[in-house]
Enzyme design. Structure first.
Site, PDB file in Angstrom:
ATOM      1  N   LYS A 185       1.447  -2.742   8.896  1.00  0.00           N
ATOM      2  CA  LYS A 185       2.626  -1.869   8.866  1.00  0.00           C
ATOM      3  C   LYS A 185       3.786  -2.638   9.471  1.00  0.00           C
ATOM      4  O   LYS A 185       3.780  -2.991  10.654  1.00  0.00           O
ATOM      5  CB  LYS A 185       2.323  -0.587   9.663  1.00  0.00           C
ATOM      6  CG  LYS A 185       3.507   0.363   9.780  1.00  0.00           C
ATOM      7  CD  LYS A 185       3.052   1.756  10.220  1.00  0.00           C
ATOM      8  CE  LYS A 185       4.244   2.660  10.531  1.00  0.00           C
ATOM      9  NZ  LYS A 185       3.876   4.058  10.703  1.00  0.00           N
ATOM     10  N   PHE A 228      10.327   4.420   7.952  1.00  0.00           N
ATOM     11  CA  PHE A 228      10.428   3.432   9.025  1.00  0.00           C
ATOM     12  C   PHE A 228       9.851   2.079   8.644  1.00  0.00           C
ATOM     13  O   PHE A 228      10.117   1.101   9.313  1.00  0.00           O
ATOM     14  CB  PHE A 228       9.654   3.924  10.268  1.00  0.00           C
ATOM     15  CG  PHE A 228      10.326   5.005  11.049  1.00  0.00           C
ATOM     16  CD1 PHE A 228      11.119   5.963  10.450  1.00  0.00           C
ATOM     17  CD2 PHE A 228      10.167   5.066  12.433  1.00  0.00           C
ATOM     18  CE1 PHE A 228      11.737   6.963  11.187  1.00  0.00           C
ATOM     19  CE2 PHE A 228      10.781   6.061  13.183  1.00  0.00           C
ATOM     20  CZ  PHE A 228      11.564   7.016  12.561  1.00  0.00           C
ATOM     21  N   THR A 243       7.293  -0.545   5.675  1.00  0.00           N
ATOM     22  CA  THR A 243       6.463  -0.717   4.481  1.00  0.00           C
ATOM     23  C   THR A 243       5.077  -1.131   4.984  1.00  0.00           C
ATOM     24  O   THR A 243       4.949  -1.732   6.052  1.00  0.00           O
ATOM     25  CB  THR A 243       7.004  -1.795   3.516  1.00  0.00           C
ATOM     26  OG1 THR A 243       7.150  -3.023   4.227  1.00  0.00           O
ATOM     27  CG2 THR A 243       8.336  -1.380   2.917  1.00  0.00           C
ATOM     28  N   LEU A 256       0.823  -1.218   0.000  1.00  0.00           N
ATOM     29  CA  LEU A 256       0.000   0.000   0.000  1.00  0.00           C
ATOM     30  C   LEU A 256       0.851   1.259   0.000  1.00  0.00           C
ATOM     31  O   LEU A 256       0.447   2.284  -0.543  1.00  0.00           O
ATOM     32  CB  LEU A 256      -0.892   0.022   1.242  1.00  0.00           C
ATOM     33  CG  LEU A 256      -1.999  -1.019   1.325  1.00  0.00           C
ATOM     34  CD1 LEU A 256      -2.608  -1.019   2.722  1.00  0.00           C
ATOM     35  CD2 LEU A 256      -3.072  -0.754   0.270  1.00  0.00           C
ATOM     36  N   GLY A 257       1.996   1.177   0.637  1.00  0.00           N
ATOM     37  CA  GLY A 257       2.823   2.373   0.740  1.00  0.00           C
ATOM     38  C   GLY A 257       4.043   2.088   1.588  1.00  0.00           C
ATOM     39  O   GLY A 257       4.292   0.940   1.989  1.00  0.00           O
ATOM     40  N   TRP A 258       4.784   3.136   1.844  1.00  0.00           N
ATOM     41  CA  TRP A 258       5.988   2.958   2.658  1.00  0.00           C
ATOM     42  C   TRP A 258       6.350   4.294   3.279  1.00  0.00           C
ATOM     43  O   TRP A 258       5.872   5.349   2.855  1.00  0.00           O
ATOM     44  CB  TRP A 258       7.145   2.464   1.787  1.00  0.00           C
ATOM     45  CG  TRP A 258       7.531   3.464   0.726  1.00  0.00           C
ATOM     46  CD1 TRP A 258       6.900   3.686  -0.464  1.00  0.00           C
ATOM     47  CD2 TRP A 258       8.601   4.403   0.776  1.00  0.00           C
ATOM     48  NE1 TRP A 258       7.516   4.702  -1.145  1.00  0.00           N
ATOM     49  CE2 TRP A 258       8.574   5.152  -0.407  1.00  0.00           C
ATOM     50  CE3 TRP A 258       9.609   4.670   1.724  1.00  0.00           C
ATOM     51  CZ2 TRP A 258       9.491   6.167  -0.680  1.00  0.00           C
ATOM     52  CZ3 TRP A 258      10.528   5.678   1.441  1.00  0.00           C
ATOM     53  CH2 TRP A 258      10.452   6.408   0.243  1.00  0.00           C
ATOM     54  N   GLY A 259       7.165   4.228   4.301  1.00  0.00           N
ATOM     55  CA  GLY A 259       7.700   5.430   4.923  1.00  0.00           C
ATOM     56  C   GLY A 259       9.156   5.145   5.264  1.00  0.00           C
ATOM     57  O   GLY A 259       9.653   4.063   4.965  1.00  0.00           O
ATOM     58  N   ASP A 317       3.979  15.495  12.742  1.00  0.00           N
ATOM     59  CA  ASP A 317       4.428  15.244  11.364  1.00  0.00           C
ATOM     60  C   ASP A 317       3.248  15.257  10.391  1.00  0.00           C
ATOM     61  O   ASP A 317       3.120  14.373   9.541  1.00  0.00           O
ATOM     62  CB  ASP A 317       5.205  13.930  11.283  1.00  0.00           C
ATOM     63  CG  ASP A 317       6.024  13.822   9.989  1.00  0.00           C
ATOM     64  OD1 ASP A 317       6.260  14.860   9.327  1.00  0.00           O
ATOM     65  OD2 ASP A 317       6.413  12.691   9.624  1.00  0.00           O
TER      66      ASP A 317
END
Ligand code: ADP
Ligand code: MG
Length: 445
Positions: free
Chosen positions: A67, A49, A51, A44-47, A169
């Site tokens: 997450k 810190f 995936t 779905l996404g990542w940051g 954030d």
């Protein structure tokens, strides 16, 4: 982490050099987690810190977001903290009605790169960044901006007043729509059957995947045809590539990513917030509180309405990114009062004792109103009304900014009867406000 980035990471990909010991856990579709309870469906996404994966929950027979944190100790530490914050959020809002993401479960998963803390979150849709990209970086209609702002402010009010938590954030990536922009990406609306095991573990796996992909593509084509059909009935020929309609997309959204959040009375970081959304008190190190989130929120509202970030500072010869940032703030919002300018632990790095920037002189002072009209072609009325809402949120004195609760009371958010429509005039397409009680039409000559 909001301020650093991995060398090979781009905006869309997390960068393969982070898949190593201490880094991300590599996930294959069909992988199972927590003794087989959750099965990975797609990324779905990542940051910085983690995936995040769409997973099927075999216990509840529903979809969740998984997450998976990087494994090194500092990331594990951050995940434990995030779980603590998310638990407080979930406990204070059992019905999950507050526009903040809900934590469902958490566990540890051991893989070749180490032990990863995993959080199971309610599955949400696309981020506001994807929404803006989908709209080709054009500003959204103000009624749509209002709708999004109300959700975010309701979430913030709950965090701030209800729990004493500062997000620290806030940015477009960390606000997710409740649903996906493209219906074929929604496992429920598209009625895609869940993948229950790894394709390669199944002799027909490859074939199954192909069929799923083909079906998804077919659906996407049909959906596109439906949309262009609607447009051409409005008099157009086909769908011009430059026009996107956001109509029909549910704009309800929730705040996510509590990796950097803190309790107002238990702060641990001095440098918070992603650069473009960073408040002046954080740059100057004069102490921050809930009002730092309000600053970031105001940057988000501006970006939604214009399609462009409010502040994109770049260091230059002889001045830093921070000084450039402070200069931009003053050019858009007016001069920082001397008392504020010289009041922070880092003030001496940027300001002289008169409260003037040391290295950037001769600022071109403007105002939000003017910026919205001159650069973003807002009508005078729209610019004025929007700036009246937004201006106070950008107060350089943090204590003077309205709280989320006060923002929610602002008339701009509650212009219920105003409906924005587009009409053709001789000079092209004009946006006009059509009120229920009054009819205000402004067509330029
Ligand atoms: P990080 O702390 O690593 O920045 P985030 O919590 O911001 O991680 O998640 C990274 C991305 O994963 C988000 O920007 C979003 O695209 C996606 N994501 C996160 N949580 C969810 C969710 N609950 N549902 C759907 N996608 C999510
Ligand atoms: Mg994030």
């Amino acid at each position: 982490m909001s301020c650093s980035s991995s060398s090979s990471a781009s905006e869309d990909e997390e960068g393969f050099d982070s898949y190593r010991k201490g880094g991300y856990h590599a996930v294959r579709i069909g992988d199972s987690f927590s003794a087989g309870r959750y099965i990975a469906q797609r990324k779905l996404g990542w940051g910085e810190f983690s995936t995040v994966w769409l997973a099927y929950d075999t216990t509840s027979s529903g979809y969740v977001a998984l997450k998976i944190q990087k494994s090194a100790p500092q990331f594990a530490q951050a995940a434990l903290h995030e779980i603590e914050v998310l638990s407080a959020i979930a406990n204070g809002d059992p019905s999950s009605s507050k526009y903040v993401v809900r934590l469902i479960d958490h566990f540890k998963h051991t893989g070749p790169n180490g032990q990863h803390l995993c959080m199971v979150l309610e599955f949400l849709g696309d981020s506001l960044l994807r929404l803006i990209k989908h709209n080709r970086y054009k500003g959204l209609e103000l009624n749509k901006v209002r709708e999004i702002c109300k959700c975010v402010l309701t979430g913030l009010d709950y965090l701030h007043r209800g729990l004493g938590i500062i997000h620290t954030d806030l940015k477009l990536e960390n606000i997710l729509l409740l649903s996906t922009i493209n219906a074929t990406k929604d496992p429920i609306r598209s009625r895609t059957a869940p993948i229950l095991e790894r394709p390669e573990g199944n002799p027909n796996g490859g074939v199954t995947m192909n069929i799923i992909e083909k079906k998804l593509k077919q659906r996407a084509r049909r959906a596109a045809a439906r949309i262009s059909g609607r447009r051409s009935s409005m008099g157009g020929v086909g769908t011009p590539k430059s026009i996107r309609s956001l109509d029909g997309i549910d704009l309800k959204c929730k705040v996510v990513d509590f990796g950097n959040a803190c309790w107002a009375d238990k702060q641990f970081a001095q440098e918070i917030q992603t650069r473009q959304y960073r408040s002046p008190e954080v740059i100057l190190q004069s102490g921050y509180s809930f009002s730092a989130d309000i600053w970031s929120f105001a940057c988000i509202a501006f970006e939604l309405a214009t399609g462009e970030m409010m502040f994109t500072p770049k260091g230059g010869e002889g001045f830093s990114e921070d000084e450039d940032h402070l200069a931009m703030m003053m050019e858009f919002l007016g001069k920082i009062p001397r008392k504020i300018a010289i009041g922070g632990a880092r003030s001496k790095d940027y300001f002289d004792r008169h409260g003037d920037l040391k290295r950037i002189r001769r600022l071109k002072y403007g105002s939000l109103d003017k910026l919205l009209v001159d650069k973003y072609r807002f009508s005078e009325t729209d610019a004025h009304e929007f700036a009246e809402f937004l201006g106070p949120l950008f107060d350089f004195e943090p204590e003077k900014r309205p709280t989320a609760e006060q923002c929610l009371q602002h008339p701009w958010l509650n212009f219920k009867n105003l409906k924005r429509t587009e009409v053709k005039s001789e000079s092209g397409v004009e946006k006009v406000n059509v009120g229920m009680s009054k009819l205000q039409i402004k067509v330029g000559k």
